[in-house]
Design an enzyme around this catalytic site. Structure first.
Site, short mmCIF file in Angstrom:
data_model
loop_
_atom_site.label_atom_id
_atom_site.label_comp_id
_atom_site.label_asym_id
_atom_site.label_seq_id
_atom_site.Cartn_x
_atom_site.Cartn_y
_atom_site.Cartn_z
N THR A 128 74.65 22.29 86.84
CA THR A 128 75.63 23.11 86.13
C THR A 128 76.56 22.28 85.26
OG1 THR A 128 77.57 24.57 86.45
CG2 THR A 128 77.10 22.99 88.18
N GLU A 130 79.60 22.64 85.18
CA GLU A 130 80.83 22.41 85.94
C GLU A 130 80.89 20.99 86.50
OE1 GLU A 130 83.55 24.32 86.53
OE2 GLU A 130 82.84 25.98 85.29
N TYR A 156 82.68 23.58 94.08
CA TYR A 156 81.37 23.99 93.56
C TYR A 156 80.77 22.89 92.70
CZ TYR A 156 78.10 26.29 90.34
OH TYR A 156 77.01 26.61 89.58
N LYS A 160 77.40 20.72 93.51
CA LYS A 160 76.30 20.72 92.55
C LYS A 160 75.95 19.29 92.12
CE LYS A 160 74.68 24.88 91.49
NZ LYS A 160 73.24 25.22 91.53
#
Length: 350
Positions: A128, A130, A156, A160
């Site tokens: 991701t 992010e 998160y 990831k």
């Protein structure tokens, strides 16, 4: 006939990918979490929507169940899309996020290896944007590439990043065809209502039909690189069709704010917004009626904000031949149109 196994089959990307692979002639299997019988409502809902998918009971936290699934199915391709994927929720339950979104990737890779499939099964990990964090010091002018510096700003993103690096580690350690797609925000009509884009599109439809007064949002200044999920699953598949594994960024190369998303969404119901006030007092007002349709709720601000994410998909476009068909305006229109039709159907049935 190739066999593909998808985790997160009930999610946005899982549904798009399953349909895409089915249309390409794959035999599609999907992992559904829990100990559900075929009579379970969630099981029945997924099966009704995707009757071409063979559902398999397993859990990313259960290595033994995952290994059995690999041994029985012997998939040619595995797409690991399952995760605790809501950034805001990851702050509320960081431990579960770490277990599922991080360690779950390790379990999937180990299951492939323990089943003796490390030389035959190709593995896709859903990484991701992010992971980059959007901080000024590490933000490339033309957008993040596959080699940009990571600095995740949420549990998160951190989880990831573990999944991303353990995938690369298994590729280098065991010679597995394992790679990560670093996908920037991709949305659509299948997006869950807990995500801001779908929250906006559903709220606009409800406001249109008098079921809701206004939308409460957090940081309107957050900018994201938004594309359509249906375009992005094609990129996932293309990555696993290459002669050697490598990581790729999928993005649009454009960035737009939540404020812009709101403006375009309301235009779909012929409402023009004007913005008044600043900070937590800012509001979006209907220029025709003076009614407040968008307001700020400080509870939606996160402990650490990612202000801007912009991706550079040049490598994927050049090496994979990947391209997107839906632009930003088209994405907003697609989502609002879908939710307007859903509200109309509810009214007709009700």
């Amino acid at each position: 006939m190739k066999r593909a196994l998808i985790t997160g089959i009930a999610g946005q990307d899982g549904g798009h990918l399953a349909k895409f692979l089915h249309e390409k002639g794959y035999e599609v299997y999907g992992i559904i979490r829990g100990q559900m019988e075929a009579s379970h409502p969630r099981y029945k809902a997924v099966q009704a929507e995707m009757p071409y998918v063979h559902l398999v009971m397993a859990d990313l936290l259960d290595l033994a169940a995952l290994t059995r699934a690999m041994q029985e199915i012997k998939p040619d391709e595995v797409y690991n899309l399952a995760a605790i994927s809501h950034v805001g929720y990851s702050f509320r339950d960081p431990v579960l996020t770490a277990d599922v979104t991080g360690k779950g990737v390790l379990n999937m890779l180990e299951a492939i290896r323990l089943a003796g499939l490390e030389k035959t099964t190709r593995f896709y990990q859903a990484s991701t944007s992010e992971m980059f964090g959007g901080l000024d010091y590490n933000r490339p002018e033309k957008g993040y590439t596959e080699t940009a510096t990571f600095h995740p700003r949420s549990p998160y993103g951190v989880a990831k990043l573990y999944g991303h690096w353990i995938t690369r580690n298994y590729r280098e350690s065991y010679g597995m065809f394992a790679l990560s797609g670093i996908l920037f925000n991709h949305e659509g009509e299948r997006r869950g209502p807990e995500f801001v884009t779908r929250k906006i599109s559903q709220s606009v439809a409800r406001i249109k039909y008098g079921k809701q007064e206004k939308i409460e949002l957090g940081n309107l200044d957050s900018k994201r690189d938004w594309g359509y999920a249906g375009d992005y699953v094609k990129g996932m598949w293309l990555m696993l069709q290459q002669s050697k594994p490598d990581d790729y960024v999928l993005a649009t190369g454009e960035t737009h704010s939540i404020r812009e998303f709101c403006e375009l969404a309301f235009k779909e119901i012929d409402i023009d917004l004007k913005w008044e006030g600043n900070g937590a007092d800012e509001k979006g007002v209907d220029t025709s009626t003076g009614k407040t349709l968008v307001s700020i709720n400080p509870e939606f601000f996160r402990p650490a904000e990612v202000d801007l994410l912009l991706g550079d998909p040049s490598k994927a476009e050049k090496e994979l031949g990947w391209k997107r068909d839906v632009d930003f305006k088209g994405l907003v229109k697609l989502m609002v149109t879908h939710d307007l039709a859903a509200e109309e159907q509810i009214i007709q049935l009700g």
